[in-house]
Scaffold this motif. Structure first.
Motif, mmCIF file in Angstrom:
data_model
loop_
_atom_site.group_PDB
_atom_site.id
_atom_site.type_symbol
_atom_site.label_atom_id
_atom_site.label_comp_id
_atom_site.label_asym_id
_atom_site.label_seq_id
_atom_site.Cartn_x
_atom_site.Cartn_y
_atom_site.Cartn_z
ATOM 1 N N GLU A 432 36.918 -34.703 40.449
ATOM 2 C CA GLU A 432 36.059 -33.906 41.317
ATOM 3 C C GLU A 432 36.868 -33.018 42.260
ATOM 4 O OE1 GLU A 432 32.786 -35.891 43.060
ATOM 5 O OE2 GLU A 432 32.466 -37.212 41.347
ATOM 6 N N TYR A 433 38.168 -32.895 42.022
ATOM 7 C CA TYR A 433 38.957 -31.946 42.791
ATOM 8 C C TYR A 433 38.478 -30.524 42.473
ATOM 9 C CZ TYR A 433 42.533 -35.439 44.020
ATOM 10 O OH TYR A 433 43.205 -36.525 44.518
ATOM 11 N N ARG A 434 38.568 -29.634 43.456
ATOM 12 C CA ARG A 434 38.179 -28.236 43.261
ATOM 13 C C ARG A 434 39.215 -27.314 43.900
ATOM 14 N NH1 ARG A 434 35.710 -30.507 40.141
ATOM 15 N NH2 ARG A 434 33.473 -30.702 39.851
ATOM 16 N N ARG A 435 39.327 -26.096 43.331
ATOM 17 C CA ARG A 435 40.229 -25.094 43.869
ATOM 18 C C ARG A 435 39.421 -23.854 44.260
ATOM 19 N NH1 ARG A 435 44.398 -24.502 39.006
ATOM 20 N NH2 ARG A 435 42.455 -23.782 38.058
ATOM 21 N N PHE A 436 39.803 -23.218 45.336
ATOM 22 C CA PHE A 436 39.108 -22.040 45.839
ATOM 23 C C PHE A 436 40.111 -20.901 45.993
ATOM 24 C CE2 PHE A 436 36.952 -25.773 47.296
ATOM 25 C CZ PHE A 436 35.600 -25.483 47.271
ATOM 26 N N GLN A 437 39.656 -19.717 45.676
ATOM 27 C CA GLN A 437 40.454 -18.523 45.904
ATOM 28 C C GLN A 437 39.810 -17.738 47.034
ATOM 29 O OE1 GLN A 437 41.839 -16.233 42.443
ATOM 30 N NE2 GLN A 437 40.881 -14.468 43.404
#
Length: 683
Positions: A432-437
């Motif tokens: 459930e890790y997420r990355r944002f730009q």
């Protein structure tokens, strides 16, 4: 805290057939999976007075918000389905064996023209002979090094083997006599296969005849005055005896068996397994588990057998010896027989050498449990204490079972990204890790970036909640119409997995001090979210900042709660740094245009923006390239020449942001749907 009576199935609604059941919490997550030969009495036992239940069972039923079940034909099918669901849903109240890594084995690839001896892990392959498993790879290499003197079987990789064939020169092992060098034709394929089969026979325990044959050859060589040959045979015999000493004979009848023993207390259980092949102990492995559910020894044995053989990586031997038989033992025995394709004897040893060896395995389990306890207190106990300390220090209404942490990363204002990591029950939930730009602006403004990423995360949560509707606990459990996996729930009906942002955290942690906490609080207030606790962890003094507080909360340095917050923060930092470095490296390569003479970053970006992808730019003519502002004819000719001489690259440009990305990747230029959700990444 839910009352079990609120979701208790209607009388008579539960069938009497065998089946598997799942308890779900208020968000639809599966928290416990169980099986029963008759569903009605088993499920009814959960809905008695909570005070009469085991403490762990009481915690489970009060955490759950619904129960559902699936009817199967036999108890064996129930066993298989239970194992599949435990692997799929990873329920927090089921027994979880740690250290479930794949153990190394010695493998001989008899399915190849020139068999190779090597170390292998994972699932077994057809046509490969396996020995082990071993506790360490170095133990295999020590044994192989001793045996290569007598059985000089190929051990090199396919690439090394092909290169030796091409140059006509063997590797070092061929020169020192530890490889028969089939790569250069010193031995035929048939003779090398026979050598590999002799190696397998020796490893399988058939050593006596081979040693006697070598001793006879040594005496014949000495009688014929061939003392050098006799000396080599003598050394070969000594090498084989040293290899045999590493695997002492424990069962005289050449038994193939796995022996499983347990050592347990009220909180934990240690499992030890000895793998006996050909009457010799070929390998050993062990696990430690937290007893998060109310289980007895028979149930622990059943879970251990599922863990050991369920994934298919471990071959099932003829005999499986255990300290207690599962209840009932018939379905488990039938399941193991199906996996092996032949009869499996599952039993408790009663006398003789096997009972003595079982006592040895049990002593190893007791030592493993004692060693685990001396290293650190129970992981479950420690995690529970850490969560309780956090709840007390932050004055939370309940323990934060789900913690989300956000961190911002950039290089002097370029390639600004953010990360979101999730910890549940004090453990990382990497799926459930997420990355944002960060796309709204460019610059070194961590506060503004934090406001944006928190806004986007919870705006997406509100949108998904509005789209799917609040998940309502089914009134009639088990009915298809009220399945939590229906389109109205937080579980995606297509994949069967939770939606990306369907669950809010009980605690939101930001990497930073008072400014970052204030920005996150402002973002939550703007969205009307007031049921999520918030704090920040500042790196310099490890101070915990709360919104609106003038002074930080200082946890003791020895606090388990502070240690958990530090782990969460450091994991978010690591995840963000990795993403930011990847973006920076991709930007610097600029899709293969970086080496074109006279073409700077501005004009590279202009070219990719104009054509949309490197593939289209590669197919453009000089006149079409000249139409790009700032590109002259000489530069256009240089670009065409450079691209014609280089291999095709697969890069494109985001037309809204100028970001270099893989050609064919979706254009994520929308502000909120942008890289908000490039999907989960499991590092």
């Amino acid at each position: 805290m839910p009352d079990p009576s609120t979701y208790r199935p209607a009388p008579g609604a539960i069938p009497l057939s065998p089946g598997v059941y799942r308890f779900r919490d208020e968000h639809g997550r599966v928290i416990y999976v169980g099986k029963a030969k008759s569903l009605r009495p088993r499920l009814s036992s959960y809905f008695q007075d909570v005070a009469n239940l085991h403490p762990r069972t009481a915690t489970m039923v009060t955490t759950a918000a619904s129960v559902e079940w699936t009817v199967v034909g036999t108890e064996v099918e129930a066993l298989q389905l239970e194992y599949s669901w435990i692997k799929e849903f990873d329920p927090r109240f089921n027994v979880k064996y740690r250290d479930d890594k794949s153990y190394p084995e010695l493998a001989v690839t008899l399915n190849e023209e020139f068999p190779r001896v090597q170390v292998m892990r994972g699932a077994h392959r057809r046509g490969v002979r396996y020995f082990g498993p071993y506790g360490h790879a170095w133990a295999i290499r020590e044994t192989v090094d001793l045996l290569l003197r007598v059985f000089p079987v190929r051990t090199c990789s396919s690439g090394v083997f092909k290169r030796a064939q091409q140059v006509g020169r063997p590797c070092l092992l061929g020169y020192i006599g530890k490889c028969a060098a089939p790569c250069v034709g010193r031995i035929s394929a048939e003779d090398h296969l026979a050598l590999a089969e002799d190696f397998c026979d020796f490893m399988a325990g058939r050593t006596g005849n081979y040693l006697r044959r070598l001793e006879e050859q040594m005496r014949e060589a000495a009688a014929e005055l061939e003392y050098e040959r006799a000396g080599r045979l003598r050394d070969d015999i000594e090498a084989l005896k040293r290899a045999m000493e590493k695997n002492a004979v424990v069962l005289a009848d050449g038994t193939d068996a796995d022996l499983l023993a347990l050592a347990e207390d009220e909180l934990e259980a240690a499992v030890q397994i000895f793998h006996v092949r050909g009457g010799r102990v070929r390998g050993q492995r062990g696990w430690v588990t937290d007893k998060v559910e109310d289980v007895d020894t028979a149930s622990l044995v059943e879970h251990a057998l599922q863990q050991l053989y369920g994934g298919g990586a471990e071959a099932v031997p003829r005999e499986v010896l255990v300290p207690a038989l599962p209840e009932p033992a018939g379905p488990v025995r039938e399941w193991l027989t199906g996996l092996r394709g032949a009869q499996v004897d599952l039993r408790v040893p009663q006398r003789g050498d096997k009972k003595d060896l079982m006592a040895t395995v049990e002593r190893n389990a007791q030592q493993a449990l004692a060693l685990h306890k001396t290293k650190r207190a129970s992981d479950l106990t420690t995690r529970s204490r850490a969560l309780q300390e956090i709840a007390d220090a932050l004055e939370l209404d309940s323990i934060p079972l789900r913690i989300e942490c956000f961190d911002i990363s950039h290089l002097q204002g370029d390639d600004v990204v953010a990360s979101m990591v999730v910890f549940e029950d004090g453990l990382a939930r990497k799926s459930e890790y997420r990355r944002f730009q960060i796309k709204g602006f460019v610059g070194q403004d961590d506060v503004r970036s934090m406001h944006e990423v928190i806004s986007r995360r919870f705006r997406r949560y509100l949108a998904e909640r509005e789209q799917t509707g609040e998940w309502v606990v089914p009134e009639q459990a088990g009915s298809e119409e009220d399945d939590p996996q229906a389109p109205g729930g937080p579980v995606d009906p297509e994949t069967g997995r939770p939606r990306r942002f369907a669950y809010p955290p009980q605690l939101l942690v930001v990497d930073g001090g008072r400014p970052q906490v204030a920005a996150a609080r402002r973002a939550l207030d703007e969205l009307g979210i007031d049921d999520v606790a918030l704090c920040g962890l500042a790196k310099r003094l490890e101070e915990v900042w709360l919104p609106g507080q003038e002074d930080p909360v200082v946890l003791p340095r020895s606090s388990e709660g502070l240690y958990l917050l530090q782990r969460v923060r450091d994991e978010a930092h690591r995840f963000a740094i990795g993403y930011q470095r990847g973006k920076r490296a991709k930007r610097f390569t600029a899709g293969g245009l970086d080496a074109v003479p006279g073409l700077g970053e501005t004009r590279r970006t202009a070219l990719l923006k104009h054509f949309g992808s490197l593939k289209k730019l590669r197919g453009a003519t000089v006149e079409e390239i000249c139409a790009v502002p700032g590109i002259g004819r000489r530069t256009a000719e240089t670009v065409v020449e450079a691209l014609a001489s280089r291999p095709s690259a697969a890069f494109a440009v985001n037309t809204a942001t100028g970001e270099i990305m893989e050609d064919g990747a979706p254009d994520r230029s929308t502000a909120d749907q942008g890289a908000l959700d490039k999907g989960a990444e499991t590092p």
